[in-house]
Write a protein that holds these residues in place. Structure first.
Motif, PDB file in Angstrom:
ATOM      1  N   LEU A  94      33.344  43.207  58.469  1.00 31.77           N
ATOM      2  CA  LEU A  94      33.029  42.260  57.393  1.00 31.77           C
ATOM      3  C   LEU A  94      34.258  41.404  57.060  1.00 31.77           C
ATOM      4  O   LEU A  94      35.363  41.927  56.938  1.00 31.77           O
ATOM      5  CB  LEU A  94      32.590  43.009  56.134  1.00 31.77           C
ATOM      6  CG  LEU A  94      31.560  44.124  56.306  1.00 31.77           C
ATOM      7  CD1 LEU A  94      31.198  44.710  54.931  1.00 31.77           C
ATOM      8  CD2 LEU A  94      30.317  43.625  57.021  1.00 31.77           C
ATOM      9  N   HIS A  95      33.992  40.112  56.862  1.00 33.58           N
ATOM     10  CA  HIS A  95      35.062  39.162  56.539  1.00 33.58           C
ATOM     11  C   HIS A  95      34.627  38.259  55.390  1.00 33.58           C
ATOM     12  O   HIS A  95      33.451  37.958  55.260  1.00 33.58           O
ATOM     13  CB  HIS A  95      35.349  38.226  57.719  1.00 33.58           C
ATOM     14  CG  HIS A  95      35.670  38.925  58.998  1.00 33.58           C
ATOM     15  ND1 HIS A  95      36.938  39.058  59.472  1.00 33.58           N
ATOM     16  CD2 HIS A  95      34.858  39.523  59.916  1.00 33.58           C
ATOM     17  CE1 HIS A  95      36.922  39.706  60.634  1.00 33.58           C
ATOM     18  NE2 HIS A  95      35.674  40.002  60.920  1.00 33.58           N
ATOM     19  N   TYR A  96      35.608  37.775  54.596  1.00 34.80           N
ATOM     20  CA  TYR A  96      35.344  36.575  53.801  1.00 34.80           C
ATOM     21  C   TYR A  96      35.848  35.398  54.614  1.00 34.80           C
ATOM     22  O   TYR A  96      36.761  35.542  55.440  1.00 34.80           O
ATOM     23  CB  TYR A  96      35.963  36.630  52.409  1.00 34.80           C
ATOM     24  CG  TYR A  96      37.432  36.963  52.291  1.00 34.80           C
ATOM     25  CD1 TYR A  96      38.415  36.249  52.971  1.00 34.80           C
ATOM     26  CD2 TYR A  96      37.856  37.980  51.438  1.00 34.80           C
ATOM     27  CE1 TYR A  96      39.753  36.544  52.833  1.00 34.80           C
ATOM     28  CE2 TYR A  96      39.192  38.295  51.297  1.00 34.80           C
ATOM     29  CZ  TYR A  96      40.141  37.571  51.996  1.00 34.80           C
ATOM     30  OH  TYR A  96      41.466  37.870  51.858  1.00 34.80           O
ATOM     31  N   GLY A 281      35.750  46.789  56.941  1.00 38.24           N
ATOM     32  CA  GLY A 281      36.295  45.489  56.571  1.00 38.24           C
ATOM     33  C   GLY A 281      37.412  45.111  57.527  1.00 38.24           C
ATOM     34  O   GLY A 281      38.004  45.978  58.180  1.00 38.24           O
ATOM     35  N   HIS A 282      37.699  43.814  57.577  1.00 32.55           N
ATOM     36  CA  HIS A 282      38.805  43.349  58.415  1.00 32.55           C
ATOM     37  C   HIS A 282      40.097  44.073  58.034  1.00 32.55           C
ATOM     38  O   HIS A 282      40.885  44.468  58.900  1.00 32.55           O
ATOM     39  CB  HIS A 282      38.954  41.830  58.237  1.00 32.55           C
ATOM     40  CG  HIS A 282      39.788  41.173  59.286  1.00 32.55           C
ATOM     41  ND1 HIS A 282      39.911  39.814  59.391  1.00 32.55           N
ATOM     42  CD2 HIS A 282      40.557  41.685  60.281  1.00 32.55           C
ATOM     43  CE1 HIS A 282      40.710  39.511  60.409  1.00 32.55           C
ATOM     44  NE2 HIS A 282      41.122  40.636  60.958  1.00 32.55           N
ATOM     45  N   ALA A 283      40.308  44.281  56.728  1.00 34.01           N
ATOM     46  CA  ALA A 283      41.527  44.960  56.254  1.00 34.01           C
ATOM     47  C   ALA A 283      41.620  46.401  56.752  1.00 34.01           C
ATOM     48  O   ALA A 283      42.716  46.944  56.870  1.00 34.01           O
ATOM     49  CB  ALA A 283      41.574  44.946  54.728  1.00 34.01           C
ATOM     50  N   TYR A 297      43.132  41.076  54.474  1.00 34.80           N
ATOM     51  CA  TYR A 297      42.746  41.660  53.182  1.00 34.80           C
ATOM     52  C   TYR A 297      41.239  41.622  52.956  1.00 34.80           C
ATOM     53  O   TYR A 297      40.757  42.059  51.923  1.00 34.80           O
ATOM     54  CB  TYR A 297      43.457  40.896  52.061  1.00 34.80           C
ATOM     55  CG  TYR A 297      44.907  40.612  52.379  1.00 34.80           C
ATOM     56  CD1 TYR A 297      45.862  41.603  52.202  1.00 34.80           C
ATOM     57  CD2 TYR A 297      45.300  39.379  52.914  1.00 34.80           C
ATOM     58  CE1 TYR A 297      47.200  41.368  52.535  1.00 34.80           C
ATOM     59  CE2 TYR A 297      46.625  39.129  53.253  1.00 34.80           C
ATOM     60  CZ  TYR A 297      47.566  40.124  53.062  1.00 34.80           C
ATOM     61  OH  TYR A 297      48.872  39.891  53.401  1.00 34.80           O
ATOM     62  N   ASP A 298      40.490  41.065  53.884  1.00 27.20           N
ATOM     63  CA  ASP A 298      39.061  40.881  53.662  1.00 27.20           C
ATOM     64  C   ASP A 298      38.235  42.108  54.056  1.00 27.20           C
ATOM     65  O   ASP A 298      38.678  42.885  54.908  1.00 27.20           O
ATOM     66  CB  ASP A 298      38.534  39.616  54.384  1.00 27.20           C
ATOM     67  CG  ASP A 298      39.039  39.432  55.807  1.00 27.20           C
ATOM     68  OD1 ASP A 298      40.117  39.923  56.151  1.00 27.20           O
ATOM     69  OD2 ASP A 298      38.322  38.775  56.585  1.00 27.20           O
ATOM     70  N   PRO A 299      37.052  42.287  53.424  1.00 32.48           N
ATOM     71  CA  PRO A 299      36.321  41.354  52.547  1.00 32.48           C
ATOM     72  C   PRO A 299      36.838  41.293  51.110  1.00 32.48           C
ATOM     73  O   PRO A 299      36.198  40.692  50.261  1.00 32.48           O
ATOM     74  CB  PRO A 299      34.891  41.889  52.585  1.00 32.48           C
ATOM     75  CG  PRO A 299      35.058  43.367  52.740  1.00 32.48           C
ATOM     76  CD  PRO A 299      36.251  43.522  53.649  1.00 32.48           C
TER      77      PRO A 299
END
Ligand SMILES: [Zn+2]
Length: 318
Positions: A94-96, A281-283, A297-299
């Protein structure tokens, strides 16, 4: 659960306004929410696809840059390719997108020579699938640089800390992008961005707010991340998407990381990030501990991991 893309879906009424399926190697599953696919009218085509190293049903020169003409991206034996893909992919990341809308995100990725994402999730809950899941997109290399081989990705529309005027180094906002209204904290969309939504009158209100200030603030991989939440429509589509990906690619389990002591989802990069089979999450996979890899740091701090964890833990088929 899956069917060939070529077969008509007899359960769908002829009047169905939009497609609701996602697809891997031509095999589809219905996630019962609008999906604009790259191969359909109004869809967005991933500007940069790559071949996965461990798959054998495409030309090997597609595995590395540069991006080739669309006609090169052929899957020679979809049934055999799908069996390989099911063994290869076990993470959904998951990303923003640090953008106003998914079409805005697409514009940014088109300006890159290598970046892409299998899915975009817009403010109004509309999902875009930009290419068949057979292909690799360069969305999150992860700290071992193998992250994209084992994953599929979604870029969810959210400005992250760029929504705060004090931290808006990218958009130089004079006032915060969110304003408190009768229905809650709402994203102020420039008219040019609003026109990019499928639902033009959609009101992008956050799913939940923190206290009087509205935005959440938590430390992720060493950075204090301040951001407003995603919309209710985004969470609803995301949950359906996770279930759909699990049906197509069962090694992507319906689970998120959980700290056994706190019972909560950690926000920092995981020790065993390369082995985890599920939704991350990507983070969780990328703290920039490797030469040439940036910290992510995303999502982000506002993402409601508890909600996703509880939703995926339920036995419901949807
Ligand atoms: Zn990311």
């Amino acid at each position: 659960m899956t069917k060939k893309a070529a077969e008509p879906n007899r359960n769908k009424p002829d009047t169905a306004p939009l497609n609701t399926t996602i697809v891997a190697c031509g095999f589809e599953t219905d996630i019962e929410t609008p999906v604009l696919r790259w191969d359909q009218a109004g869809g967005l085509v991933c500007p940069n696809r790559r071949g996965r190293e461990s798959l054998n049903h495409h030309k090997k020169e597609l595995n590395e840059a540069p991006t080739c003409a669309p006609s090169h991206y052929k899957i020679s034996n979809p049934t055999a390719a799908y069996e390989e893909l099911k063994q290869t992919v076990y993470q959904f990341i998951l990303h923003y997108d640090v953008c106003y809308t998914s079409r805005h995100c697409h514009e940014v990725l088109q300006n890159s020579s290598f970046k892409g994402s299998h899915f975009y999730l817009d403010l109004d809950g509309t999902l875009y699938q930009t290419c068949d899941l057979y292909w690799k997109t360069n969305t999150a290399p992860a700290d071992d640089k193998l992250g994209n081989e084992r994953a599929v990705h979604v870029e969810m529309a959210n400005l992250s800390w760029q929504a705060l005027s004090a931290e808006s180094s990218l958009y130089h906002l004079k006032q915060d992008a969110y304003v408190l209204g009768k229905k809650g904290w709402k994203l102020r969309l420039p008219a040019s961005r609003r026109s990019q939504l499928l639902q033009k009158s959609y009101q992008p209100v956050v799913a939940r707010a923190f206290g009087e200030r509205g935005y959440f603030s938590r430390r992720i991989n060493g950075r204090q991340v301040r951001m407003w939440d995603y919309t209710e429509a985004q969470y609803q589509t995301l949950i359906r998407l996770c279930r759909g990906i699990n049906r197509l690619l069962p090694r992507v389990q319906l689970k998120v990381p959980v700290d056994p002591e706190s019972g909560r989802t950690p926000l920092d990069r995981l020790k065993n990030f390369a082995q985890f089979e599920g939704v991350l999450g990507h983070a969780h996979v990328q703290a920039g501990t490797t030469e040439g890899i940036t910290c992510k740091y995303d999502p982000g701090s506002a993402f409601n991991w508890g909600r996703l964890r509880r939703a995926l833990g339920r036995q419901s088929s949807r």
